[in-house]
Design a protein around this motif. Structure first.
Motif, mmCIF file in Angstrom:
data_model
loop_
_atom_site.group_PDB
_atom_site.id
_atom_site.type_symbol
_atom_site.label_atom_id
_atom_site.label_comp_id
_atom_site.label_asym_id
_atom_site.label_seq_id
_atom_site.Cartn_x
_atom_site.Cartn_y
_atom_site.Cartn_z
ATOM 1 N N ALA A 1 -20.233 0.133 -3.851
ATOM 2 C CA ALA A 1 -19.144 0.966 -3.338
ATOM 3 C C ALA A 1 -18.151 0.136 -2.540
ATOM 4 O O ALA A 1 -16.922 0.291 -2.682
ATOM 5 N N ILE A 2 -18.650 -0.755 -1.691
ATOM 6 C CA ILE A 2 -17.749 -1.581 -0.872
ATOM 7 C C ILE A 2 -17.016 -2.584 -1.741
ATOM 8 O O ILE A 2 -15.813 -2.813 -1.565
ATOM 9 N N SER A 3 -17.715 -3.178 -2.699
ATOM 10 C CA SER A 3 -17.063 -4.125 -3.602
ATOM 11 C C SER A 3 -15.908 -3.458 -4.354
ATOM 12 O O SER A 3 -14.810 -4.024 -4.473
ATOM 13 N N ALA A 4 -16.136 -2.229 -4.825
ATOM 14 C CA ALA A 4 -15.076 -1.506 -5.547
ATOM 15 C C ALA A 4 -13.931 -1.143 -4.617
ATOM 16 O O ALA A 4 -12.751 -1.237 -4.992
ATOM 17 N N ALA A 5 -14.253 -0.736 -3.381
ATOM 18 C CA ALA A 5 -13.206 -0.377 -2.415
ATOM 19 C C ALA A 5 -12.357 -1.589 -2.059
ATOM 20 O O ALA A 5 -11.125 -1.483 -1.948
ATOM 21 N N LEU A 6 -12.998 -2.747 -1.878
ATOM 22 C CA LEU A 6 -12.248 -3.963 -1.541
ATOM 23 C C LEU A 6 -11.363 -4.405 -2.709
ATOM 24 O O LEU A 6 -10.239 -4.890 -2.492
ATOM 25 N N GLU A 7 -11.849 -4.220 -3.917
ATOM 26 C CA GLU A 7 -11.031 -4.570 -5.087
ATOM 27 C C GLU A 7 -9.799 -3.670 -5.155
ATOM 28 O O GLU A 7 -8.685 -4.141 -5.438
ATOM 29 N N GLU A 8 -9.992 -2.386 -4.883
ATOM 30 C CA GLU A 8 -8.852 -1.460 -4.904
ATOM 31 C C GLU A 8 -7.902 -1.762 -3.747
ATOM 32 O O GLU A 8 -6.670 -1.707 -3.906
ATOM 33 N N LEU A 9 -8.450 -2.091 -2.568
ATOM 34 C CA LEU A 9 -7.606 -2.457 -1.432
ATOM 35 C C LEU A 9 -6.729 -3.658 -1.762
ATOM 36 O O LEU A 9 -5.552 -3.708 -1.378
ATOM 37 N N SER A 10 -7.290 -4.627 -2.464
ATOM 38 C CA SER A 10 -6.520 -5.846 -2.783
ATOM 39 C C SER A 10 -5.297 -5.536 -3.641
ATOM 40 O O SER A 10 -4.309 -6.287 -3.615
ATOM 41 N N ARG A 11 -5.340 -4.432 -4.390
ATOM 42 C CA ARG A 11 -4.179 -4.048 -5.205
ATOM 43 C C ARG A 11 -3.155 -3.257 -4.397
ATOM 44 O O ARG A 11 -1.985 -3.192 -4.784
ATOM 45 N N ARG A 12 -3.581 -2.662 -3.276
ATOM 46 C CA ARG A 12 -2.684 -1.810 -2.492
ATOM 47 C C ARG A 12 -2.109 -2.529 -1.262
ATOM 48 O O ARG A 12 -1.030 -2.166 -0.795
ATOM 49 N N ALA A 13 -2.835 -3.508 -0.747
ATOM 50 C CA ALA A 13 -2.410 -4.226 0.454
ATOM 51 C C ALA A 13 -1.590 -5.455 0.077
ATOM 52 O O ALA A 13 -1.619 -5.925 -1.067
ATOM 53 N N THR A 14 -0.858 -5.979 1.033
ATOM 54 C CA THR A 14 -0.109 -7.219 0.799
ATOM 55 C C THR A 14 -0.947 -8.458 1.103
ATOM 56 O O THR A 14 -0.615 -9.559 0.671
ATOM 57 N N PHE A 15 -2.045 -8.273 1.847
ATOM 58 C CA PHE A 15 -2.912 -9.392 2.215
ATOM 59 C C PHE A 15 -4.290 -8.839 2.575
ATOM 60 O O PHE A 15 -4.395 -7.818 3.257
#
Length: 273
Positions: free
Chosen positions: A248-262
């Motif tokens: 769950a955390i791995s998937a959330a971090l992957e999605e965050l990387s597409r939405r965040a600038t850094f």
């Protein structure tokens, strides 16, 4: 931990050294350094295997310099330590409470012992470190001077404890990070810390946090810090329950990387008990 070296900022007897010993035990070689920057650099260069640095206090809040250094150095948060902070008034052998005319300590310790200091009526002099204050008094041997420091500092510098548990609030805890160059495998009871920044537009922070909420990931801390050279823009420091390798955390971090600038993952590490 035999043969390993662990660095901290301050003198022997500092609260950070107490946290270090609490985490590693007495077998680790303790390396006191002058600044937090030196601690980070020592671990990064391999001069020390680990570093222990203060992250936040339950009363005073986060240690901004530590969080800024986490951004600029390539290290991992390897563990955490939560220490109950107990302040004591120390002085030289033969001193008495009614003879103390001046008290030395770190500004944060002074602020946390306001009621006691007001009742004592002594002059207060800030110093850069509680243990440094104890070391200087041990060298000066003046019975009219007291220092607010740890009981461990009293033992190291041969000082007497004149009064104990001086803090205004008993709920006085400091959280420390243990730094390393290596990542930790999952233990089943972990936390993960990250840094991220968002686009400067409406709803951007919501969009960055939504991947965690939608997966039921519990966020235990979120804090903003100014981005240098970009006025009124911020990095966000986030702690969550679980390990970065958890699906769950791995998937959330992957999605965050597409939405965040850094995004920077500071590390996953066992939760302190």
């Amino acid at each position: 931990m035999s043969g390993r070296r662990a660095a901290f900022q301050g003198e022997r007897g500092a609260f950070t050294e107490e946290a270090l010993i609490s985490y590693f035990g007495d077998s680790v070689e303790v390396v006191p350094l002058r600044t937090l920057e030196e601690v980070f650099s020592a671990v990064e260069s391999g001069a020390a295997d680990y570093g222990v640095v203060p992250a936040e206090n339950s009363l005073a809040g986060s240690v901004g310099e530590t969080y800024d250094l986490l951004l600029s150095h390539d290290l991992r948060v390897h563990g955490e330590v939560v220490l109950r902070v107990e302040h004591h008034l120390l002085s030289v052998e033969g001193a008495s409470l009614d003879r103390i005319r001046e008290v030395w300590s770190h500004p944060q310790a002074i602020d946390q012992c306001r009621r006691f200091l007001a009742s004592l009526g002594a002059e207060v002099a800030p110093m850069s470190n509680t243990a440094l204050a104890a070391k200087r008094l041990a060298e000066r041997r003046d019975p009219s001077i007291g220092v607010i420091a740890s009981r461990r500092a009293a033992a190291i510098y041969g000082l007497s404890v004149l009064a104990s548990n001086l803090e205004d609030d008993e709920s006085n805890y400091t959280r420390f990070f243990v730094l390393s160059r290596e990542s930790r495998p999952p233990t089943g009871d972990d936390k993960t810390s990250i840094i991220f920044s968002t686009r400067h537009e409406p709803g951007s922070l919501y969009r960055c946090l939504e991947p965690f909420a939608s997966r039921g990931i519990n966020l235990t801390k979120i804090e903003s810090r100014p981005i240098r050279s970009r006025p009124w823009e911020y990095n966000f420091y986030l702690d969550m329950e679980g390990h970065g390798l958890d699906p769950a955390i791995s998937a959330a971090l992957e999605e965050l990387s597409r939405r965040a600038t850094f995004v920077k993952i500071l590390g996953s590490y066992p939760r302190w008990r």
